[in-house]
Scaffold this motif. Structure first.
Motif, PDB file in Angstrom:
ATOM      1  N   TRP A 192      18.689  10.114  -2.389  1.00  0.00           N
ATOM      2  CA  TRP A 192      17.806   9.103  -3.060  1.00  0.00           C
ATOM      3  C   TRP A 192      18.239   7.742  -2.662  1.00  0.00           C
ATOM      4  O   TRP A 192      19.874   7.566  -2.697  1.00  0.00           O
ATOM      5  N   MET A 193      17.348   6.740  -2.411  1.00  0.00           N
ATOM      6  CA  MET A 193      17.770   5.467  -2.102  1.00  0.00           C
ATOM      7  C   MET A 193      17.040   4.494  -2.890  1.00  0.00           C
ATOM      8  O   MET A 193      15.900   4.573  -2.866  1.00  0.00           O
ATOM      9  N   ILE A 243      15.232  -7.882  -9.697  1.00  0.00           N
ATOM     10  CA  ILE A 243      15.719  -8.322  -8.261  1.00  0.00           C
ATOM     11  C   ILE A 243      14.972  -9.505  -7.545  1.00  0.00           C
ATOM     12  O   ILE A 243      13.788  -9.439  -7.819  1.00  0.00           O
ATOM     13  N   THR A 244      15.459  -9.986  -6.783  1.00  0.00           N
ATOM     14  CA  THR A 244      14.674 -10.864  -5.989  1.00  0.00           C
ATOM     15  C   THR A 244      13.886 -10.468  -4.905  1.00  0.00           C
ATOM     16  O   THR A 244      14.543  -9.450  -4.350  1.00  0.00           O
ATOM     17  N   TYR A 245      12.755 -10.690  -4.576  1.00  0.00           N
ATOM     18  CA  TYR A 245      11.983 -10.265  -3.426  1.00  0.00           C
ATOM     19  C   TYR A 245      12.405 -10.486  -2.154  1.00  0.00           C
ATOM     20  O   TYR A 245      12.231  -9.956  -1.108  1.00  0.00           O
ATOM     21  N   LYS A 246      13.434 -11.490  -2.217  1.00  0.00           N
ATOM     22  CA  LYS A 246      13.962 -11.744  -0.793  1.00  0.00           C
ATOM     23  C   LYS A 246      15.034 -10.788  -0.377  1.00  0.00           C
ATOM     24  O   LYS A 246      14.956 -10.227   0.793  1.00  0.00           O
ATOM     25  N   LEU A 247      15.833 -10.327  -1.524  1.00  0.00           N
ATOM     26  CA  LEU A 247      16.592  -9.165  -1.490  1.00  0.00           C
ATOM     27  C   LEU A 247      15.802  -7.843  -0.754  1.00  0.00           C
ATOM     28  O   LEU A 247      16.121  -6.959  -0.178  1.00  0.00           O
ATOM     29  N   SER A 283       0.829  -1.202  -0.080  1.00  0.00           N
ATOM     30  CA  SER A 283       0.067  -0.007   0.046  1.00  0.00           C
ATOM     31  C   SER A 283       0.654   1.311   0.024  1.00  0.00           C
ATOM     32  O   SER A 283       0.104   2.140  -0.196  1.00  0.00           O
ATOM     33  N   LYS A 284       2.358   1.124   0.197  1.00  0.00           N
ATOM     34  CA  LYS A 284       2.804   2.400   0.284  1.00  0.00           C
ATOM     35  C   LYS A 284       4.005   2.560  -1.126  1.00  0.00           C
ATOM     36  O   LYS A 284       4.527   3.590  -1.316  1.00  0.00           O
ATOM     37  N   THR A 285       4.119   1.404  -1.585  1.00  0.00           N
ATOM     38  CA  THR A 285       5.053   1.602  -2.880  1.00  0.00           C
ATOM     39  C   THR A 285       4.737   0.326  -3.739  1.00  0.00           C
ATOM     40  O   THR A 285       3.844  -0.428  -3.639  1.00  0.00           O
ATOM     41  N   GLN A 286       5.356   0.337  -4.926  1.00  0.00           N
ATOM     42  CA  GLN A 286       4.848  -0.659  -5.994  1.00  0.00           C
ATOM     43  C   GLN A 286       6.160  -1.778  -6.028  1.00  0.00           C
ATOM     44  O   GLN A 286       7.187  -1.517  -6.456  1.00  0.00           O
ATOM     45  N   ILE A 287       5.633  -2.613  -5.672  1.00  0.00           N
ATOM     46  CA  ILE A 287       6.651  -3.498  -5.148  1.00  0.00           C
ATOM     47  C   ILE A 287       7.443  -4.464  -6.454  1.00  0.00           C
ATOM     48  O   ILE A 287       8.594  -4.458  -6.519  1.00  0.00           O
ATOM     49  N   ASN A 288       6.500  -4.666  -7.379  1.00  0.00           N
ATOM     50  CA  ASN A 288       7.330  -5.073  -8.493  1.00  0.00           C
ATOM     51  C   ASN A 288       7.940  -4.013  -9.491  1.00  0.00           C
ATOM     52  O   ASN A 288       8.609  -4.406 -10.672  1.00  0.00           O
ATOM     53  N   LYS A 289       8.153  -2.722  -9.112  1.00  0.00           N
ATOM     54  CA  LYS A 289       8.905  -1.683  -9.641  1.00  0.00           C
ATOM     55  C   LYS A 289      10.192  -1.758  -9.448  1.00  0.00           C
ATOM     56  O   LYS A 289      11.126  -1.148 -10.047  1.00  0.00           O
ATOM     57  N   TRP A 290      10.596  -2.146  -8.134  1.00  0.00           N
ATOM     58  CA  TRP A 290      11.858  -1.887  -7.687  1.00  0.00           C
ATOM     59  C   TRP A 290      12.728  -2.752  -8.413  1.00  0.00           C
ATOM     60  O   TRP A 290      12.668  -3.924  -8.731  1.00  0.00           O
ATOM     61  N   GLY A 291      14.075  -2.104  -8.533  1.00  0.00           N
ATOM     62  CA  GLY A 291      15.096  -2.864  -9.490  1.00  0.00           C
ATOM     63  C   GLY A 291      14.940  -3.142 -10.665  1.00  0.00           C
ATOM     64  O   GLY A 291      15.325  -3.837 -11.373  1.00  0.00           O
ATOM     65  N   THR A 346      16.082  -5.417   2.335  1.00  0.00           N
ATOM     66  CA  THR A 346      16.419  -3.934   2.200  1.00  0.00           C
ATOM     67  C   THR A 346      15.136  -3.236   2.732  1.00  0.00           C
ATOM     68  O   THR A 346      15.569  -2.125   3.619  1.00  0.00           O
ATOM     69  N   LEU A 347      13.782  -3.249   2.386  1.00  0.00           N
ATOM     70  CA  LEU A 347      12.932  -2.616   2.785  1.00  0.00           C
ATOM     71  C   LEU A 347      12.629  -2.770   4.368  1.00  0.00           C
ATOM     72  O   LEU A 347      12.089  -1.480   5.041  1.00  0.00           O
TER      73      LEU A 347
END
Length: 456
Positions: free
Chosen positions: A147-148, A81-85, A69-77, A89-90
């Protein structure tokens, strides 16, 4: 409990274990467990170990449930990238969301913000500097600072925006990253976390070199000549080919080793050269930041939080009000360049008075002048004593209790008042200056109030 004498009772009973559930149900159940429980469960069998390693189902569900609900999970990297990473990180960055203040004196960069706020982006986390917009108003300016994100190859990247002029990424973070790499105003950085409420930002001087090294490794895995690929990394301007330079460096090294003190002198010389290069190219000194834990008031602590008010010189200042363990109230001003904060007042035993007030208190209030912004639309209508719900006595004789604070810049001595208004805000002043600094909320319901985006 079933009765064995019941004729409807069957002697055949079902034992239904976790392994009987469909895999999707198993993954759904596991997604509600903490990581420690998932790790313990993975040790029970090889099948369950494989189940707990399911990145696209289990770890995606973990990320989606916690931060979807806070960010777009499938857009990172860039989705590579793996969702475990991503989860690891998050989980570390999640605590950053909110306000942080600078701790200590500003370094040689001179561009360190005193107050920053971290927010979620579509595929990144951004830290923005928050500072007064202009004199005589309650408006605050918000500009990029840090920026991170995560690159498509799984590298955690931090960039400092020293000028605060970089546009917010509109697309994928990796696409934006390729663009900002050409911007000399952005400084690669490292963020080191010292617990949950303290982190350090320092310049990453090896970032560009590591990027080139990874490019070389990728190219060297092909059938191309390794020496030709390496020539692209070494800056032009050094005479001779790559083998010639390697032979020259080897000769210099072993020649220095023949001298009893040659090696130590060579190392000292190289250390001095690297230090000069580092100082000449450094754009940012390591800076410390502390989390502002209690940003908003509560029913039990109505004065607590992060506030802003216009002082006698018509400058907008930020104030942090906290309640100590013995019931006292501490007010600190954030934003002075000489220190991380300045103590405004501190009182150990505030005397609370409720309406109706005595004639003396009404006279003290009416005798003080409210400091108001220049613009009429920004002015706060606090004219009569009927707007005051409570009055607190403050006597900031810090020299009697905190001798180390004697002579602190901006420290007020003597009797004063805190006027708590019916709208939930308050003002404070001292009897000797006849002025009231009315404070307003900096943040409300998670949103920065009266903010001006400098990039628009």
């Amino acid at each position: 409990m079933a009765n064995p004498n019941d004729p409807n009772h069957s002697s055949f009973s079902f034992s239904f274990s976790f392994s009987h559930f469909p895999e999707d149900v198993q993954l759904c159940i596991l997604s509600f467990l903490p990581l420690s429980e998932i790790a313990n469960f993975a040790c029970t069998s090889k099948r369950f170990l494989s189940l707990c390693r399911n990145d696209t189902k289990l770890w995606f569900t973990l990320c989606q449930r916690r931060w979807g609900s806070k960010t777009q999970i499938n857009k990172w990297g860039g989705g590579k990238i793996t969702y475990k990473l991503l989860y690891k990180t998050l989980a570390q960055w999640e605590n950053l969301i909110g306000f942080w203040r600078h701790c200590g004196r500003a370094g040689l960069s001179g561009q360190c913000p005193r107050l920053i706020v971290f927010e979620w982006g579509p595929s990144f986390v951004s830290g923005s500097r928050v500072c007064p917009y202009k004199n005589g108003t309650y408006h605050v300016a918000k500009a990029p600072f840090l920026w991170m994100g995560i690159s498509p190859d799984g590298q955690i990247v931090y960039f400092l925006d020293l000028e605060g002029q970089t546009e917010i990424p509109s697309g994928d973070f990796d696409t934006w990253l390729e663009f900002v790499c050409l911007d000399q105003n952005l400084v690669p950085a490292n963020v080191n976390f010292m617990g949950k409420d303290h982190f350090i930002v320092e310049e990453n001087s090896n970032f560009w070199h590591s990027c080139k090294s990874r490019d070389v490794l990728k190219r060297s895995s092909s059938s191309k000549n390794l020496i030709e690929d390496s020539d692209e990394v070494i800056e032009s301007g050094n005479a001779g080919s790559l083998p010639d330079r390697l032979v020259s460096e080897m000769y210099t090294y072993f020649a220095n080793r023949t001298s009893p003190v040659g090696d130590r002198a060579w190392r000292r010389q190289r250390k001095k050269e690297k230090e000069r290069e580092r100082q000449g190219m450094r754009k940012w000194e390591p800076e410390h930041f502390l989390k502002v834990v209690d940003c908003s008031p509560t029913p039990d602590k109505p004065l607590q939080g992060l506030w802003k008010g216009i002082s006698s010189d018509m400058n907008l200042n930020f104030y942090l009000v906290k309640y100590d363990e013995i019931g006292g109230i501490i007010c600190q001003r954030i934003g002075d360049l000489s220190s991380s904060y300045t103590l405004v007042f501190w009182t150990s035993e505030p005397m609370l008075m409720e309406s109706p007030f005595s004639a003396e208190e009404e006279h003290i209030y009416e005798d003080h002048i409210h400091l108001q912004p220049f613009a009429a639309e920004d002015q706060v209508a606090m004219t009569g004593i009927e707007m005051v719900s409570h009055i607190l006595h403050i006597n900031s004789s810090c020299s009697l209790i905190l001798p180390s604070l004697v002579g602190s810049a901006g420290l007020q001595h003597g009797e004063g008042r805190i006027w708590q208004y019916i709208n939930g805000t308050f003002g404070f002043g001292f009897l000797h200056d006849h002025l009231i600094i009315d404070l307003k909320h900096v943040i409300q319901d998670g949103h920065l109030l009266d903010s001006v985006n400098l990039l628009h």
